[in-house]
Design a protein around this motif. Sequence first.
Motif, PDB file in Angstrom:
ATOM      1  N   UNK A 261      56.445  41.244 -68.474  1.00 20.30           N
ATOM      2  CA  UNK A 261      55.868  42.047 -67.397  1.00 20.30           C
ATOM      3  C   UNK A 261      54.460  41.605 -67.022  1.00 20.30           C
ATOM      4  N   UNK A 262      53.615  41.322 -68.016  1.00 19.14           N
ATOM      5  CA  UNK A 262      52.200  41.082 -67.734  1.00 19.14           C
ATOM      6  C   UNK A 262      51.640  39.809 -68.360  1.00 19.14           C
ATOM      7  N   UNK A 263      52.439  39.092 -69.134  1.00 17.48           N
ATOM      8  CA  UNK A 263      51.920  37.930 -69.846  1.00 17.48           C
ATOM      9  C   UNK A 263      51.434  36.818 -68.954  1.00 17.48           C
ATOM     10  N   UNK A 264      51.980  36.726 -67.738  1.00 16.36           N
ATOM     11  CA  UNK A 264      51.531  35.663 -66.844  1.00 16.36           C
ATOM     12  C   UNK A 264      50.090  35.865 -66.382  1.00 16.36           C
ATOM     13  N   UNK A 265      49.568  37.074 -66.528  1.00 19.08           N
ATOM     14  CA  UNK A 265      48.141  37.294 -66.226  1.00 19.08           C
ATOM     15  C   UNK A 265      47.274  36.486 -67.196  1.00 19.08           C
ATOM     16  N   UNK A 266      47.742  36.378 -68.449  1.00 21.68           N
ATOM     17  CA  UNK A 266      47.026  35.572 -69.440  1.00 21.68           C
ATOM     18  C   UNK A 266      47.047  34.110 -69.011  1.00 21.68           C
ATOM     19  N   UNK A 267      48.215  33.643 -68.550  1.00 23.07           N
ATOM     20  CA  UNK A 267      48.327  32.248 -68.132  1.00 23.07           C
ATOM     21  C   UNK A 267      47.388  31.954 -66.964  1.00 23.07           C
ATOM     22  N   UNK A 268      47.311  32.843 -66.005  1.00 21.91           N
ATOM     23  CA  UNK A 268      46.447  32.598 -64.857  1.00 21.91           C
ATOM     24  C   UNK A 268      44.976  32.560 -65.260  1.00 21.91           C
ATOM     25  N   UNK A 269      44.622  33.310 -66.289  1.00 28.08           N
ATOM     26  CA  UNK A 269      43.231  33.330 -66.739  1.00 28.08           C
ATOM     27  C   UNK A 269      42.908  32.165 -67.671  1.00 28.08           C
ATOM     28  N   UNK A 270      43.790  31.913 -68.650  1.00 28.44           N
ATOM     29  CA  UNK A 270      43.472  30.975 -69.720  1.00 28.44           C
ATOM     30  C   UNK A 270      44.245  29.663 -69.637  1.00 28.44           C
ATOM     31  N   UNK A 271      45.258  29.617 -68.785  1.00 27.85           N
ATOM     32  CA  UNK A 271      46.063  28.410 -68.674  1.00 27.85           C
ATOM     33  C   UNK A 271      47.330  28.485 -69.507  1.00 27.85           C
ATOM     34  N   UNK A 272      48.234  27.540 -69.279  1.00 26.42           N
ATOM     35  CA  UNK A 272      49.500  27.489 -69.990  1.00 26.42           C
ATOM     36  C   UNK A 272      50.513  26.734 -69.161  1.00 26.42           C
ATOM     37  N   UNK A 273      51.769  26.872 -69.526  1.00 27.65           N
ATOM     38  CA  UNK A 273      52.822  26.164 -68.822  1.00 27.65           C
ATOM     39  C   UNK A 273      53.184  26.897 -67.536  1.00 27.65           C
ATOM     40  N   UNK A 274      53.566  26.156 -66.509  1.00 22.06           N
ATOM     41  CA  UNK A 274      54.079  26.787 -65.300  1.00 22.06           C
ATOM     42  C   UNK A 274      55.048  25.840 -64.611  1.00 22.06           C
ATOM     43  N   UNK A 275      55.851  26.383 -63.692  1.00 23.66           N
ATOM     44  CA  UNK A 275      56.860  25.577 -63.011  1.00 23.66           C
ATOM     45  C   UNK A 275      57.007  26.012 -61.564  1.00 23.66           C
ATOM     46  N   UNK A 276      57.411  25.049 -60.738  1.00 24.03           N
ATOM     47  CA  UNK A 276      57.796  25.288 -59.351  1.00 24.03           C
ATOM     48  C   UNK A 276      59.272  24.919 -59.222  1.00 24.03           C
ATOM     49  N   UNK A 277      60.025  25.719 -58.475  1.00 23.81           N
ATOM     50  CA  UNK A 277      61.464  25.520 -58.374  1.00 23.81           C
ATOM     51  C   UNK A 277      61.851  25.098 -56.963  1.00 23.81           C
ATOM     52  N   UNK A 278      62.730  24.084 -56.894  1.00 25.82           N
ATOM     53  CA  UNK A 278      63.293  23.597 -55.643  1.00 25.82           C
ATOM     54  C   UNK A 278      64.814  23.504 -55.818  1.00 25.82           C
ATOM     55  N   UNK A 279      65.568  23.837 -54.764  1.00 24.96           N
ATOM     56  CA  UNK A 279      67.037  23.881 -54.877  1.00 24.96           C
ATOM     57  C   UNK A 279      67.671  22.794 -54.011  1.00 24.96           C
ATOM     58  N   UNK A 280      68.606  22.050 -54.590  1.00 20.77           N
ATOM     59  CA  UNK A 280      69.328  20.998 -53.869  1.00 20.77           C
ATOM     60  C   UNK A 280      70.599  21.598 -53.257  1.00 20.77           C
ATOM     61  N   UNK A 281      70.565  21.894 -51.967  1.00 23.79           N
ATOM     62  CA  UNK A 281      71.706  22.581 -51.353  1.00 23.79           C
ATOM     63  C   UNK A 281      71.957  22.178 -49.906  1.00 23.79           C
ATOM     64  N   UNK A 282      71.465  21.021 -49.492  1.00 18.10           N
ATOM     65  CA  UNK A 282      71.671  20.569 -48.125  1.00 18.10           C
ATOM     66  C   UNK A 282      73.065  19.997 -47.899  1.00 18.10           C
ATOM     67  N   UNK A 283      73.346  19.673 -46.651  1.00 21.18           N
ATOM     68  CA  UNK A 283      74.684  19.212 -46.275  1.00 21.18           C
ATOM     69  C   UNK A 283      75.042  17.859 -46.890  1.00 21.18           C
ATOM     70  N   UNK A 284      74.050  17.050 -47.253  1.00 22.06           N
ATOM     71  CA  UNK A 284      74.323  15.738 -47.843  1.00 22.06           C
ATOM     72  C   UNK A 284      74.510  15.800 -49.356  1.00 22.06           C
ATOM     73  N   UNK A 285      74.071  16.889 -49.980  1.00 20.94           N
ATOM     74  CA  UNK A 285      74.165  17.003 -51.444  1.00 20.94           C
ATOM     75  C   UNK A 285      74.051  18.473 -51.835  1.00 20.94           C
ATOM     76  N   UNK A 286      75.123  19.200 -51.609  1.00 19.17           N
ATOM     77  CA  UNK A 286      75.118  20.642 -51.903  1.00 19.17           C
ATOM     78  C   UNK A 286      75.553  20.862 -53.347  1.00 19.17           C
ATOM     79  N   UNK A 287      74.708  20.413 -54.281  1.00 25.94           N
ATOM     80  CA  UNK A 287      75.058  20.502 -55.699  1.00 25.94           C
ATOM     81  C   UNK A 287      74.636  21.822 -56.330  1.00 25.94           C
TER      82      UNK A 287
END
Length: 233
Positions: free
Chosen positions: A119-145
């Motif tokens: 619920x709130x642990x990511x507030x620690x990450x934003x203040x002190x740092x840590x791991x994070x990720x960005x998500x992208x989805x492959x779903x176009x007409x040429x490769x709808x995987x």
Amino acid sequence: MWRTNLLLVLALIPASFCGPVNTLQKRGNVSFADPRTNNGSFLDNAGDGFSEPLNVVISGTSSPAVLTDEGFIGFAGAVGFAPECLGAHLGGPQSADLGDGNGFQNQTFELREDFGNFALGTCIEQLLGGNHLRLFRQNGSLADTGALFLAVSLEMGLLENHTIAENGYDVGRDNLVKKAVGLTSFNGTTYNTTAQNLTGVMPTGNATINHGIAVDGNAVLLIVEIVDTTQPG
């Protein structure tokens, strides 16, 4: 204001979240399509001519529920990630061309390390740092995987302007994979995850890489299977 932001976070998570139900049908037997085949890349666009590695791929042959937004957030909870602190996003979105015919698309969302408190642990990450990720989805007409491409990195805290830690792209990837492989669980759902190395999918070194942090050129493919879903008591 913080109450409003908290509601925005909770809107991403179903009430009494109990994990995804694995009733969806698989798209096929394709793990992912190599973005480079159709002029895409395993490097995203971080702006100003710089890029960040798409260094983890969630296979399109994973349990279909895991590949949905809700389902991935549940799996992320099992490996120590959660939506951003009180719905507050820091920094602009990045984009990626996954070679699926959609061209460059902005990240679907960003998750951060939750330090054991979904619920709130990511507030620690934003203040002190840590791991994070960005998500992208492959779903176009040429490769709808349906495969999910993740840009994972270990970053510094707010006082360091969230710059990437030393060797932070490779370390962030390896930390996530280490936590994911094997059996994990979150709110009644158990996952079994296996990993395969994807070697040489991007250039090595720090040319064009954001913050000048070198990468080893490799990514990791994760196949995530839901093996048990129970209603929490």
